[in-house]
Design an enzyme around this catalytic site. Structure first.
Site, PDB file in Angstrom:
ATOM      1  N   TRP A 218       0.853  -1.186   0.000  1.00 35.69           N
ATOM      2  CA  TRP A 218       0.000   0.000   0.000  1.00 35.69           C
ATOM      3  C   TRP A 218       0.898   1.250   0.000  1.00 35.69           C
ATOM      4  CZ3 TRP A 218      -0.572   3.617   4.177  1.00 35.69           C
ATOM      5  CH2 TRP A 218      -1.514   4.623   3.899  1.00 35.69           C
ATOM      6  N   ASP A 385     -15.676  12.151  -2.042  1.00 39.29           N
ATOM      7  CA  ASP A 385     -15.098  10.852  -1.698  1.00 39.29           C
ATOM      8  C   ASP A 385     -15.898  10.213  -0.575  1.00 39.29           C
ATOM      9  OD1 ASP A 385     -12.751   8.881  -0.884  1.00 39.29           O
ATOM     10  OD2 ASP A 385     -12.117   9.832  -2.751  1.00 39.29           O
ATOM     11  N   LYS A 495     -15.845   6.958  -8.630  1.00 37.78           N
ATOM     12  CA  LYS A 495     -14.597   6.339  -8.169  1.00 37.78           C
ATOM     13  C   LYS A 495     -14.992   5.039  -7.482  1.00 37.78           C
ATOM     14  CE  LYS A 495     -10.769   7.224  -4.903  1.00 37.78           C
ATOM     15  NZ  LYS A 495     -10.223   8.247  -3.986  1.00 37.78           N
ATOM     16  N   ASP A 497     -13.998   2.048  -5.465  1.00 43.91           N
ATOM     17  CA  ASP A 497     -12.900   1.679  -4.564  1.00 43.91           C
ATOM     18  C   ASP A 497     -13.058   0.237  -4.105  1.00 43.91           C
ATOM     19  OD1 ASP A 497     -10.642   1.998  -3.004  1.00 43.91           O
ATOM     20  OD2 ASP A 497     -11.367   3.797  -1.983  1.00 43.91           O
ATOM     21  N   MET A 498     -11.985  -0.349  -3.586  1.00 41.52           N
ATOM     22  CA  MET A 498     -11.992  -1.730  -3.092  1.00 41.52           C
ATOM     23  C   MET A 498     -10.859  -1.821  -2.080  1.00 41.52           C
ATOM     24  SD  MET A 498     -10.931  -4.987  -3.026  1.00 41.52           S
ATOM     25  CE  MET A 498     -11.551  -6.629  -3.156  1.00 41.52           C
ATOM     26  N   ASN A 499     -11.213  -1.879  -0.793  1.00 44.41           N
ATOM     27  CA  ASN A 499     -10.184  -1.636   0.215  1.00 44.41           C
ATOM     28  C   ASN A 499      -9.775  -2.807   1.098  1.00 44.41           C
ATOM     29  OD1 ASN A 499      -9.381   1.079  -0.241  1.00 44.41           O
ATOM     30  ND2 ASN A 499     -11.363   1.758   0.509  1.00 44.41           N
ATOM     31  N   ASP A 567      -2.327   5.821  -2.972  1.00 44.69           N
ATOM     32  CA  ASP A 567      -2.729   6.768  -1.931  1.00 44.69           C
ATOM     33  C   ASP A 567      -1.562   7.659  -1.523  1.00 44.69           C
ATOM     34  OD1 ASP A 567      -5.340   6.044  -1.848  1.00 44.69           O
ATOM     35  OD2 ASP A 567      -5.207   4.830  -0.027  1.00 44.69           O
TER      36      ASP A 567
HETATM   37  C1  GLA Z   1      -8.993   4.373  -0.152  1.00 47.57           C
HETATM   38  C2  GLA Z   1      -8.692   5.204  -1.382  1.00 47.57           C
HETATM   39  C3  GLA Z   1      -8.605   6.658  -1.030  1.00 47.57           C
HETATM   40  C4  GLA Z   1      -9.892   7.106  -0.385  1.00 47.57           C
HETATM   41  C5  GLA Z   1     -10.220   6.230   0.815  1.00 47.57           C
HETATM   42  C6  GLA Z   1     -11.596   6.512   1.358  1.00 47.57           C
HETATM   43  O1  GLA Z   1      -7.933   4.366   0.722  1.00 47.57           O
HETATM   44  O2  GLA Z   1      -7.515   4.760  -1.976  1.00 47.57           O
HETATM   45  O3  GLA Z   1      -8.326   7.423  -2.167  1.00 47.57           O
HETATM   46  O4  GLA Z   1     -10.924   7.040  -1.332  1.00 47.57           O
HETATM   47  O5  GLA Z   1     -10.171   4.845   0.471  1.00 47.57           O
HETATM   48  O6  GLA Z   1     -11.909   5.705   2.421  1.00 47.57           O
END
Ligand code: GLA
Length: 749
Positions: A218, A385, A495, A497-499, A567
C-alpha cells in the site's frame, strides 16, 4: 500473417540403422516485428519452436533438435519421457512425463490428475473473437477489428478425460504483440475438475535472462525489481483475491544489459484482477519455461459435461528496443485495443477530490465552498469521496448502505450537484460497492451475503467484509442501490474503490463442490457489475481504485480508463510509483493529484510547482482544501490548469521516454513525451537532491526526429533532433525537490 506449412525431419532411432522420418505441421504467426512458430508432431504434440524478433521465412524446426538423440515418440515410445521432459511445449500437461511447470492439470472422475492434450485441428480467423464462457456476462480482453489482427485457434483434445481445449493466439498486424487464452470444454460424460488452467506458456532458449516484476505495498505500488534468473522456479503472484499492490500481474524477461533503449524484452501481462501466477523456470536442461495465468493455488473448477471454462487473456509483448520499447508497445496496445470507455481519447475533466481535504468531516456547504473556489481557478469537477452515505463519519461503518447521509447532505444529492453544476463543474462520487461494514444495515439484514466460512470467525479489515459477488442476488441488490444514487442527480464520474483482500473464502450460495471456484467467480462478478454500469451509463467516467493502486491491472482498464495509482500523493514518492506503473500502463490511465503539504503520509514538503509537474503525468487533479492552502500555492493553480490543457494531448497520445530511474540514481528523475508525428515534445526534469560542485545535469533527448530542428521555449535554442540526442541539454536547477519542464517544437519542414 498466420500460415501453416508441412515439413519433415530425419532422426535416428535407438538400435535402428536407418534414419527415420517424422512429419511436422508448422503453424506460424508473423508480422513485421515478430515471429511466433510452433510445430505439431505426428502424434499430436504441440511443440514451441520460436518466439521473438521477426525471422526469415525458413523452416525453423531445426530449433527443436528432434533429430538429436533418443526419440521421437511416434516411432519409439521407449524414450517418450526423455522427449516429454526436455522439449519445449505450447501448453504442457501434468502427469505424463514433463516434470517442469505445467499449464494444465485436472482431477477426473477416478481421482486421477494426469492429462494429455493433443492437437486435433486448427482454424484461422480474421480479427479477434471475444472471450466468452456460457453464463458469464463479460470477460475483459483486448479487442481488434478484422483488419487489425488475425487469430489462430488450435483445438486440442484429451480423449481419456473427454476434454477439448482451444488455444487461441492473436497476432496484431502492426504491433509486437501476441495475445493468448485457453477455453476448455467438457465433451465427455463425467465431471472433471480443473485444478490448473493457465493462459500461456512460452519456452525461451537458454537461461541468460533477467526477470523484471513490479512489486510493492500500500502506498508504494509498482516498485521495479530486476534479478538474474537462477536455476529452478522464480515467480510473482497474488493470493489476495485482487491483483494487488504487492505484485502486479506482470513479468518480463530481458537479456542482460537491457536498458531503456537496447536489449530484448519478453513481457507477459495478465488481463485479470484476481489471484494470478507469472513464473519462470530454469530447467535442468538450462532452458527457460515461462507460464502465466490464474493462480492454481486454492483453485478448483468443476466442469460438468457440456460446460466450458474460459481463461483470462495473457498479453505477450516483445521489444528489441529495451524497456522503453516494451512500454510504448503496451501503451499503444492498451490505448487502442483495451480501454473501451467513451473517455478513452477524450480530455478528462480536471478534478478536485475532497478526501485529503476533509476526510469524513464535510457537509454540503463545505464541499460547495471547495468547489466554488476550485471553479474560479479552472478546476472542472468536484469528486465527493468516502463519507457521504449511511452514518459514515469514520471508516468503521455503513459500507453497503448506499443512501445519502442527510445530516451532511440535506435533501440528498440533487441540491448539491445542482449547485456544483451551476458553477459550471461536473460532479463525481465515491463508492466501495464490493464491501459491507460489520456495522451496517446491509450486514444486519444479510450477514449471509458476506464472503465467509460458516462457523469460523470472520476476519475484518477496516471493520469491513467482502460481499459475495458470485451471488447474482447480491450483485443485483448492490447495483440497485448504485443506480438509485446515480439516477438521483447529475453524476458524471464514479470512483469505484476496493479496500481489502479476501479471507475465509467461502460462499453461502455456492454448493460444496463449487466452493473453490469462489476466488474466480468473485472476479467474474465484479466484471459483471462493472460491465453493467458502463453499459447502462456509457458516458460515465469510471475511475478504479483499490486502496490506491491495489487493483491497477489491464482488466480494470477495460472498464475504467483511469485508475488511482496510489494513496501516496507525495510528489517524490510518486516518481517511483509512476515510473514503475508506466512500464505497462499509459499515463492517460494513471490517476495523479496535487495534494497539500506537509504531505499527509510522509510529512514531506515539496514545492507546489513540482507537485503540479508530477501530477501532470497522469489524469490530473487536486486533492486538497483549496480554500485553505497558502495563497501563493492557490495562485499557481490556473497556470497548472493551463499547462494540463496545453499538454494533455501530447502526453496522453504521445510516446513516453523515461530518462531517469530513481531506483538506480535517487538524485533525479526525468521523462519525455513526443508526439507521434514528432512535431513536438515535452521534457520534465525533477531534481530530487541538488549536488554541490558538479556540472549541471545533462539529459540526452530521445524519440525526436534526428533531421528536424526543434525550438525549445525555455532555453530559446534551436537544435536538431540529432544534436539534442547526441549532446543533450543542461537542465540543472538549484535546490531539492525542484522541477522544470521544457517544450520543444519542430520547425515547419
Ligand atoms: C482508499 C482510497 C482513497 C480514499 C479512501 C476513502 O484508501 O484509496 O483514495 O478514497 O479509500 O476511504
Amino acid at each position: 500473417m498466420i500460415r501453416e506449412e508441412q515439413t519433415t525431419i530425419g532422426f535416428h532411432v535407438w538400435g535402428a540403422e536407418k534414419l527415420s522420418e517424422e512429419k511436422l505441421t508448422v503453424l506460424r504467426l508473423d508480422n513485421d516485428g515478430i515471429t511466433y512458430a510452433m510445430a505439431v508432431t505426428e502424434e499430436g504434440y504441440l511443440l514451441h519452436v520460436y518466439y521473438g524478433k521477426r525471422c526469415g521465412d525458413d523452416d525453423l524446426t531445426y530449433l527443436l533438435h528432434l533429430d538429436e538423440g533418443n526419440y521421437t515418440p511416434q516411432h519409439h515410445n521407449r524414450e517418450r519421457m526423455g522427449f516429454m521432459d526436455s522439449r519445449p511445449f505450447e501448453y504442457p500437461c501434468h502427469g505424463i512425463g514433463d516434470f517442469r511447470e505445467p499449464c494444465f492439470m485436472i482431477l477426473d472422475g477416478d481421482g486421477m490428475s494426469a492429462c494429455d492434450l493433443r492437437y486435433k485441428s486448427h482454424r484461422i480467423v480474421s480479427g479477434k473473437p471475444e472471450l466468452k464462457q456460457k453464463g458469464v456476462s463479460c470477460i475483459p480482453a483486448t479487442f481488434a477489428k478484422e483488419d487489425e489482427a488475425e487469430t489462430l485457434i488450435i483445438t486440442m483434445e484429451d480423449e481419456h478425460a473427454g476434454l477439448t481445449a482451444e488455444l487461441s493466439y492473436t497476432i496484431f498486424r502492426d504491433r509486437n504483440v501476441i495475445t493468448r487464452a485457453v477455453k476448455v470444454y467438457n465433451r465427455g460424460y463425467g465431471d472433471v475438475r480443473l485444478q490448473r488452467v493457465l493462459s500461456a506458456c512460452v519456452e525461451l532458449p537458454g537461461m541468460d535472462y533477467e526477470m523484471i516484476t513490479l512489486n510493492g505495498n500500500w502506498a508504494r505500488e509498482c516498485a521495479v525489481s530486476r534479478v538474474p534468473l537462477h536455476a529452478g522456479k522464480q515467480l510473482t503472484d497474488s493470493l489476495r483475491g485482487v491483483s494487488s499492490a504487492q505484485h502486479n500481474p506482470f513479468m518480463a524477461l530481458c537479456t542482460p544489459g537491457t536498458d531503456e533503449e537496447h536489449g530484448e524484452v519478453y513481457a507477459f501481462h495478465l488481463v485479470y484482477s484476481g489471484n494470478f501466477l507469472a513464473e519462470a523456470e530454469v530447467t535442468g536442461g538450462k532452458q527457460t519455461r515461462t507460464v502465466i495465468g490464474i493462480n492454481p493455488y486454492d483453485f478448483s473448477w468443476l466442469l460438468r459435461p457440456e460446460e466450458e471454462f474460459q481463461t483470462p487473456e495473457a498479453v505477450l509483448v516483445y521489444s528489441e528496443e529495451g524497456l522503453g520499447g516494451m512500454s510504448r508497445m503496451f501503451h499503444d496496445l492498451y490505448r487502442s485495443h483495451l480501454i473501451r470507455s467513451y473517455w478513452k481519447d477524450r480530455e478528462r475533466p480536471i478534478l478536485i477530490n475532497n478526501w485529503e481535504a476533509t476526510y469524513f468531516n464535510f457537509d454540503q456547504d463545505k464541499l460547495y465552498a471547495i468547489a466554488e473556489e476550485a471553479s474560479k481557478l479552472g478546476i472542472e469537477m468536484l469528486v465527493m469521496d468516502d463519507g457521504w452515505f449511511g452514518c459514515r463519519n469514520f471508516d468503521d461503518n455503513s459500507l453497503g448502505d448506499w443512501v445519502v447521509n442527510e445530516e451532511k447532505l440535506k435533501g440528498g444529492l440533487k441540491p448539491l450537484t445542482d449547485r456544483i453544476n451551476a458553477l459550471g463543474m461536473k460532479f463525481g462520487i465515491w463508492f466501495e460497492p464490493e464491501m459491507v461494514s460489520d456495522n451496517s444495515e446491509l450486514y444486519r439484514a444479510h450477514p449471509e451475503w458476506a464472503i465467509q466460512i460458516i462457523g469460523r470467525d470472520l476476519t475484518q479489515a477496516r471493520a469491513q467484509y467482502v460481499l459475495d459477488y458470485s451471488n447474482a442476488e447480491v450483485r443485483d441488490y448492490v447495483y440497485g442501490m448504485l443506480t438509485n444514487i446515480l439516477n438521483s442527480a447529475n453524476i458524471e464520474y464514479v470512483k469505484w474503490d476496493m479496500n481489502r483482500a479476501l479471507t475465509e473464502v467461502g460462499s453461502t450460495s455456492l454448493p460444496r463442490k463449487r466452493q473453490r471456484e469462489l476466488w474466480h467467480r468473485y472476479v467474474l462478478g465484479v466484471y459483471d457489475l462493472m460491465n453493467r454500469l458502463t453499459t447502462d451509463y456509457p458516458k460515465l467516467l469510471l475511475e478504479n481504485c483499490s486502496s490506491g493502486g491495489g487493483r491497477f491491472d489491464p482488466a480494470m482498464l477495460y472498464f475504467s480508463p483511469q485508475i488511482w495509482a496510489s494513496d501516496d500523493t507525495d510528489a517524490i514518492e510518486r516518481l517511483k510509483i509512476q515510473y514503475g506503473t508506466s512500464y505497462c500502463y499509459p499515463v492517460s490511465a494513471m490517476g495523479a493529484h496535487v495534494s497539500d503539504c506537509p504531505n499527509h503520509l510522509l510529512g514531506r514538503n515539496t514545492p507546489f510547482d513540482t507537485r503540479g509537474d508530477v501530477a501532470l503525468v497522469g489524469t490530473f487533479g487536486y486533492e486538497l482544501d483549496v480554500t485553505k492552502i497558502p495563497a501563493e500555492d492557490r495562485a499557481k493553480i490556473p497556470g497548472q490548469v493551463a499547462k494540463y490543457h496545453r499538454f494533455h494531448k501530447l502526453m496522453s497520445d504521445g510516446d513516453q521516454y523515461r530518462l531517469g530511474n530513481l531506483f538506480k540514481d535517487n538524485t533525479y528523475d526525468a521523462w519525455m513525451f513526443v508526439s507521434k508525428d514528432k512535431s513536438e515534445a515535452l521534457l520534465t526534469y525533477v531534481q530530487v537532491l541538488g549536488k554541490p560542485s558538479e556540472p549541471a545535469k545533462r539529459l540526452y533527448l530521445r524519440g525526436l526526429d534526428a533531421d528536424r530542428k526543434y525550438f525549445c521555449e525555455e532555453t530559446g535554442q534551436t537544435l536538431s533532433g540529432k544534436t539534442l540526442a547526441a549532446c543533450g541539454i543542461d537542465v540543472g536547477l538549484r535546490g531539492d525537490f525542484v522541477s522544470k519542464t521544457f517544450y520543444f517544437k519542430a520547425e515547419e519542414a
